[in-house]
Design a protein around this motif. Sequence first.
Motif, mmCIF file in Angstrom:
data_model
loop_
_atom_site.group_PDB
_atom_site.id
_atom_site.type_symbol
_atom_site.label_atom_id
_atom_site.label_comp_id
_atom_site.label_asym_id
_atom_site.label_seq_id
_atom_site.Cartn_x
_atom_site.Cartn_y
_atom_site.Cartn_z
ATOM 1 N N THR A 54 0.842 -1.208 0.000
ATOM 2 C CA THR A 54 0.000 0.000 0.000
ATOM 3 C C THR A 54 0.873 1.252 0.000
ATOM 4 O O THR A 54 0.634 2.202 -0.745
ATOM 5 N N GLU A 55 1.902 1.233 0.848
ATOM 6 C CA GLU A 55 2.816 2.387 0.925
ATOM 7 C C GLU A 55 3.554 2.574 -0.397
ATOM 8 O O GLU A 55 3.743 3.699 -0.864
ATOM 9 N N LEU A 56 3.920 1.458 -0.995
ATOM 10 C CA LEU A 56 4.678 1.498 -2.243
ATOM 11 C C LEU A 56 3.851 2.092 -3.385
ATOM 12 O O LEU A 56 4.299 2.987 -4.105
ATOM 13 N N VAL A 57 2.609 1.592 -3.538
ATOM 14 C CA VAL A 57 1.785 2.057 -4.664
ATOM 15 C C VAL A 57 1.184 3.435 -4.399
ATOM 16 O O VAL A 57 0.927 4.201 -5.334
ATOM 17 N N ALA A 58 0.973 3.764 -3.104
ATOM 18 C CA ALA A 58 0.412 5.079 -2.779
ATOM 19 C C ALA A 58 1.396 6.189 -3.123
ATOM 20 O O ALA A 58 1.014 7.275 -3.553
ATOM 21 N N THR A 59 2.706 5.885 -2.934
ATOM 22 C CA THR A 59 3.736 6.881 -3.249
ATOM 23 C C THR A 59 4.187 6.794 -4.707
ATOM 24 O O THR A 59 5.039 7.569 -5.145
ATOM 25 N N ILE A 96 0.590 -7.300 -10.222
ATOM 26 C CA ILE A 96 0.181 -6.057 -10.908
ATOM 27 C C ILE A 96 1.184 -4.943 -10.602
ATOM 28 O O ILE A 96 1.586 -4.189 -11.500
ATOM 29 N N ALA A 97 1.595 -4.851 -9.325
ATOM 30 C CA ALA A 97 2.565 -3.815 -8.939
ATOM 31 C C ALA A 97 3.886 -4.000 -9.671
ATOM 32 O O ALA A 97 4.578 -3.028 -9.987
ATOM 33 N N ASN A 98 4.234 -5.266 -9.963
ATOM 34 C CA ASN A 98 5.465 -5.567 -10.698
ATOM 35 C C ASN A 98 5.305 -5.370 -12.205
ATOM 36 O O ASN A 98 6.262 -5.549 -12.953
ATOM 37 N N GLY A 99 4.074 -5.053 -12.647
ATOM 38 C CA GLY A 99 3.822 -4.862 -14.079
ATOM 39 C C GLY A 99 3.673 -6.157 -14.852
ATOM 40 O O GLY A 99 3.700 -6.162 -16.085
ATOM 41 N N LEU A 148 -6.832 -0.116 -4.693
ATOM 42 C CA LEU A 148 -6.738 -0.563 -6.084
ATOM 43 C C LEU A 148 -6.623 0.597 -7.059
ATOM 44 O O LEU A 148 -5.960 0.489 -8.099
ATOM 45 N N LEU A 149 -7.239 1.707 -6.720
ATOM 46 C CA LEU A 149 -7.192 2.859 -7.631
ATOM 47 C C LEU A 149 -5.786 3.445 -7.752
ATOM 48 O O LEU A 149 -5.508 4.223 -8.667
ATOM 49 N N ASN A 150 -4.886 3.040 -6.815
ATOM 50 C CA ASN A 150 -3.487 3.463 -6.932
ATOM 51 C C ASN A 150 -2.821 2.870 -8.170
ATOM 52 O O ASN A 150 -1.805 3.381 -8.642
ATOM 53 N N PHE A 151 -3.383 1.756 -8.681
ATOM 54 C CA PHE A 151 -2.841 1.131 -9.886
ATOM 55 C C PHE A 151 -3.345 1.799 -11.171
ATOM 56 O O PHE A 151 -2.897 1.469 -12.267
ATOM 57 N N VAL A 152 -4.315 2.730 -11.009
ATOM 58 C CA VAL A 152 -4.957 3.371 -12.166
ATOM 59 C C VAL A 152 -4.391 4.777 -12.332
ATOM 60 O O VAL A 152 -4.339 5.546 -11.371
ATOM 61 N N ASP A 153 -3.969 5.138 -13.543
ATOM 62 C CA ASP A 153 -3.371 6.464 -13.747
ATOM 63 C C ASP A 153 -4.442 7.556 -13.723
ATOM 64 O O ASP A 153 -5.650 7.288 -13.770
ATOM 65 N N ALA A 154 -4.009 8.812 -13.644
ATOM 66 C CA ALA A 154 -4.902 9.965 -13.449
ATOM 67 C C ALA A 154 -5.924 10.108 -14.585
ATOM 68 O O ALA A 154 -7.110 10.394 -14.346
ATOM 69 N N LYS A 155 -5.483 9.867 -15.802
ATOM 70 C CA LYS A 155 -6.383 10.025 -16.948
ATOM 71 C C LYS A 155 -7.500 8.976 -16.906
ATOM 72 O O LYS A 155 -8.676 9.285 -17.155
#
Length: 676
Positions: free
Chosen positions: A388-393, A430-433, A490-497
């Motif tokens: 969570t900390e990793l993807v949030a930042t 997913i975090a690892n792509g 989960l929304l941390n995996f989704v880009d702003a656009k």
Amino acid sequence: DICDHLLAAEQKTYYNTLLALRGFCSLHAHDHQQALQDFQKVIEHDSPHPNSCIKALCGRGLIRISGGSHYLTALDYITACQLKLEETIFTIKSYVPWNQRGLLLKVLQEEGQKMVQKKRYPGGSSVCGQKKNQGCGLSLFLFFFSSRDAPGVYQLASLLEELDASDEESRILCADALYQMGCVEEAHKLLLLALSRNPQRSPILARLALLQLKKGFLYDGNQLLKKVIRIGDTSCLLPIMDIFKDEDRKLIQTHCHFRALTILKDKQEDADIKEAIAYLSFAIIASGGYAEDCLLIRARCYGHLGQKKTAIFDYNAILKEDPRNVQALSGRGFIYLTLKQQKEAVQDLISALKVEAGVVIPAILSLKHEAQGLITQWLLQHGRTALTELVATKDLSKEETLRDLLMIAKALIKICKDAQYHIFYTDVLIANGRFEEALDHLQEAFGHSLADDFASARLAVLQLKRRNVPVAAHSFSILAKKDERELEFLLNFVDAKQQQHLSQVAAQEGNVLMKEYRYEKALGYYTLAILTSKDSPRYLRQRAACLTHLKKYDKALKDMEKVIQKHGCNSLKTRVEDHCSKGHLLLSMSEEEAAVKQYIEALQLDESTALCSIMNGPGSEILTKTFHKIAQYNFEMQHYEEAWKITDYGLKINKNTELKKLKTRLKREASSCSIH
């Protein structure tokens, strides 16, 4: 004086004898310098007289005690004994005062023990310094290097025995010297004699046990070790191990290790485990303090007995030497588990998994189901927090952290098949792509239908990578109703656009569902719209309206409070309507006084807009009754100014008869003071 007169004579008869006698006279007169000079002359004489040399060595040894040179004292007496034991005994008994004899024997005994335990090193600088200060001759200097050998110690121990036949320590010292000389049978006989006088003496029993094992009498040796265990003095082995030869230490280590394993294999009662611990302690002492296999087994035994801190001590001893020892790391982690020390347990188990997961996972699976569950939950909690900390930042550059998380996730799905662990593994992928792997694992773990809402939400993340926004929005809206925090993660995996697009699609779908009176489903979409738009006031208002239809007034109120906190660039009309909406919600929750304050604030901002909003709900008639009720309460509490204000604004909403009467009463009651 007599000695001086005789020594001054022309004929040098008995010269060394007279010097030795004068030396003792000076010693008894406390003139140590003169005594030492006389003793040195005797020892360094070109034609030394043996008996005189013995007296001089004994005298010089006494002087060295007073100077703190105990080791050199022992050397002098060993040399004297090697020259002639009987004469040395006679000299001590004749020339050493009884009140100094006890100290002398104690010093000789202690130095003898140090020599036989190899705690004296001839090359040591301090000893050399003492030697130089005493002015030793060449012959004694050569002896210096051989005097700590076993024969010299044996001579010293024999002297001590002759001087005090009842002293047990001297007899043991003699046996130790015989052992080191290779005279095993003689040492055995001497120890048996000592044991006959004191059958419960642990140091004697332990020495006898070694000798029996050395001779191949395993049963007898083991019986003697059992006696030591029953007495409870296992520490007696510590000084003895310095005496034993390396091959004999290895022998007792191997025997004790084997005995412990045999006991643990056949029996599991507490008494048996304690006996095994004693044997393991013997083996560890025999090894010199570090025997990895014995320390591991003993730590587990201590853990079984509930002596958890002691078990940790053994694991620490292993890890000090080998920080990557998997069994010690996992073992200590399990102990921390029983102590409910979550941070320490997780740290050790992760370290062990990083070294060799193939050993740690079976060890975890061998635990009771409750313990397994606690470990997996702690590991999952740690992993989720780190991820969570990793993807949030958005800091996915930390490859080492991602590798560790992947390792934890893989271990978890091998230990437990619960959905939450498969979902965590998917998140890490997913975090690892590694999106294709994540999709394959989801379908393998949950099937192609993905009935689990949390799994479906992961699929939605992967679908967004393929631009399938409406389908993803549907899955996210379902999760939004169940676990809003999970959706935020989960929304941390989704880009702003993509998030912006999601918020628009979700809001549109929510509006459609609202028109169809499908408020529950609309709620999930509005929540998704809010999360993806970073708490947009527009979507907060829509969700508040939806929650109001569902009669979830407290949640709707929280949304409206967020909206009002964001008032800034909003139009006046919007702000007025927001206050009216909040007031309406407060009325629904029977928070009438707070509701009145909101309506007053709306009226203060823009009266016409506020009145229009009130007409749409709750209506002027109902609201004026509430205003009257709160104004009446303030009047009764003699809060005339507040009552006047509420009455005044209430009359702007509706010319209510009761409010008019109350205003008249306020004028009458407060005629003596200004309330404007």
